[in-house]
Design a protein around this motif. Sequence first.
Motif, PDB file in Angstrom:
ATOM      1  N   MET A 172       0.814  -1.195   0.000  1.00 16.36           N
ATOM      2  CA  MET A 172       0.000   0.000   0.000  1.00 16.36           C
ATOM      3  C   MET A 172       0.863   1.267   0.000  1.00 16.36           C
ATOM      4  O   MET A 172       0.612   2.186  -0.745  1.00 16.36           O
ATOM      5  N   PHE A 173       1.885   1.284   0.823  1.00 18.57           N
ATOM      6  CA  PHE A 173       2.717   2.480   0.937  1.00 18.57           C
ATOM      7  C   PHE A 173       3.985   2.393   0.094  1.00 18.57           C
ATOM      8  O   PHE A 173       4.675   3.373  -0.076  1.00 18.57           O
ATOM      9  N   CYS A 174       4.305   1.205  -0.418  1.00 18.48           N
ATOM     10  CA  CYS A 174       5.605   1.043  -1.070  1.00 18.48           C
ATOM     11  C   CYS A 174       5.623   1.684  -2.459  1.00 18.48           C
ATOM     12  O   CYS A 174       4.600   1.830  -3.107  1.00 18.48           O
ATOM     13  N   SER A 175       6.817   2.047  -2.889  1.00 22.56           N
ATOM     14  CA  SER A 175       7.038   2.669  -4.190  1.00 22.56           C
ATOM     15  C   SER A 175       7.522   1.621  -5.168  1.00 22.56           C
ATOM     16  O   SER A 175       7.676   0.445  -4.835  1.00 22.56           O
ATOM     17  N   ILE A 191       1.508  20.638   3.808  1.00 25.11           N
ATOM     18  CA  ILE A 191       0.558  19.764   3.104  1.00 25.11           C
ATOM     19  C   ILE A 191       1.259  19.026   1.967  1.00 25.11           C
ATOM     20  O   ILE A 191       1.071  17.815   1.777  1.00 25.11           O
ATOM     21  N   ALA A 192       2.083  19.735   1.223  1.00 26.82           N
ATOM     22  CA  ALA A 192       2.829  19.106   0.128  1.00 26.82           C
ATOM     23  C   ALA A 192       3.782  18.039   0.665  1.00 26.82           C
ATOM     24  O   ALA A 192       3.940  16.977   0.059  1.00 26.82           O
ATOM     25  N   ALA A 193       4.409  18.297   1.820  1.00 28.33           N
ATOM     26  CA  ALA A 193       5.305  17.308   2.422  1.00 28.33           C
ATOM     27  C   ALA A 193       4.540  16.050   2.820  1.00 28.33           C
ATOM     28  O   ALA A 193       5.005  14.924   2.579  1.00 28.33           O
ATOM     29  N   PHE A 194       3.372  16.218   3.402  1.00 23.81           N
ATOM     30  CA  PHE A 194       2.574  15.058   3.788  1.00 23.81           C
ATOM     31  C   PHE A 194       2.093  14.278   2.566  1.00 23.81           C
ATOM     32  O   PHE A 194       1.994  13.050   2.607  1.00 23.81           O
ATOM     33  N   LEU A 195       1.809  14.974   1.476  1.00 19.33           N
ATOM     34  CA  LEU A 195       1.424  14.277   0.251  1.00 19.33           C
ATOM     35  C   LEU A 195       2.590  13.483  -0.325  1.00 19.33           C
ATOM     36  O   LEU A 195       2.410  12.372  -0.813  1.00 19.33           O
ATOM     37  N   MET A 220       5.045  12.212   1.414  1.00 16.01           N
ATOM     38  CA  MET A 220       5.297  11.079   2.313  1.00 16.01           C
ATOM     39  C   MET A 220       4.142  10.084   2.327  1.00 16.01           C
ATOM     40  O   MET A 220       4.255   9.031   2.920  1.00 16.01           O
ATOM     41  N   ARG A 221       3.041  10.456   1.686  1.00 13.26           N
ATOM     42  CA  ARG A 221       1.814   9.650   1.716  1.00 13.26           C
ATOM     43  C   ARG A 221       1.336   9.444   3.145  1.00 13.26           C
ATOM     44  O   ARG A 221       0.923   8.368   3.544  1.00 13.26           O
ATOM     45  N   CYS A 227       2.123  10.466   7.392  1.00  8.16           N
ATOM     46  CA  CYS A 227       3.076  10.940   8.393  1.00  8.16           C
ATOM     47  C   CYS A 227       4.467  10.350   8.135  1.00  8.16           C
ATOM     48  O   CYS A 227       4.618   9.445   7.309  1.00  8.16           O
ATOM     49  N   PRO A 228       5.491  10.825   8.833  1.00  8.72           N
ATOM     50  CA  PRO A 228       6.829  10.249   8.655  1.00  8.72           C
ATOM     51  C   PRO A 228       6.884   8.743   8.970  1.00  8.72           C
ATOM     52  O   PRO A 228       7.635   8.001   8.345  1.00  8.72           O
ATOM     53  N   MET A 229       6.061   8.285   9.898  1.00 14.45           N
ATOM     54  CA  MET A 229       6.034   6.851  10.197  1.00 14.45           C
ATOM     55  C   MET A 229       5.470   6.064   9.018  1.00 14.45           C
ATOM     56  O   MET A 229       5.932   4.962   8.725  1.00 14.45           O
ATOM     57  N   CYS A 230       4.479   6.633   8.330  1.00 12.19           N
ATOM     58  CA  CYS A 230       3.928   5.990   7.130  1.00 12.19           C
ATOM     59  C   CYS A 230       5.007   5.892   6.056  1.00 12.19           C
ATOM     60  O   CYS A 230       5.117   4.887   5.355  1.00 12.19           O
TER      61      CYS A 230
END
Length: 68
Positions: free
Chosen positions: A1-4, A40-44, A46-47, A49-52
């Motif tokens: 889900m989170f992987c690139s 907001i752009a940083a969170f986008l 990172m998809r 939070c930093p833990m995500c």
Amino acid sequence: MFCSTSVTVHLLRGLGALVLVIAALLLEPFGMLWSGLALIAAFLLMRGCPMCWMMGLIETIYERRNKG
């Protein structure tokens, strides 16, 4: 889900997010709007939070290892 698709892409997204977080701190004197937009752009990037982002990095490395 989170992987690139690759570890390099994931690390570049994290670096971009870090630059935006630092920019948000530096843009604070110019108004909260610019600071908020940078965050907001940083969170986008990172998809979430930093833990995500960290979880996605681990998943990307895991997927790469299983394919190769």
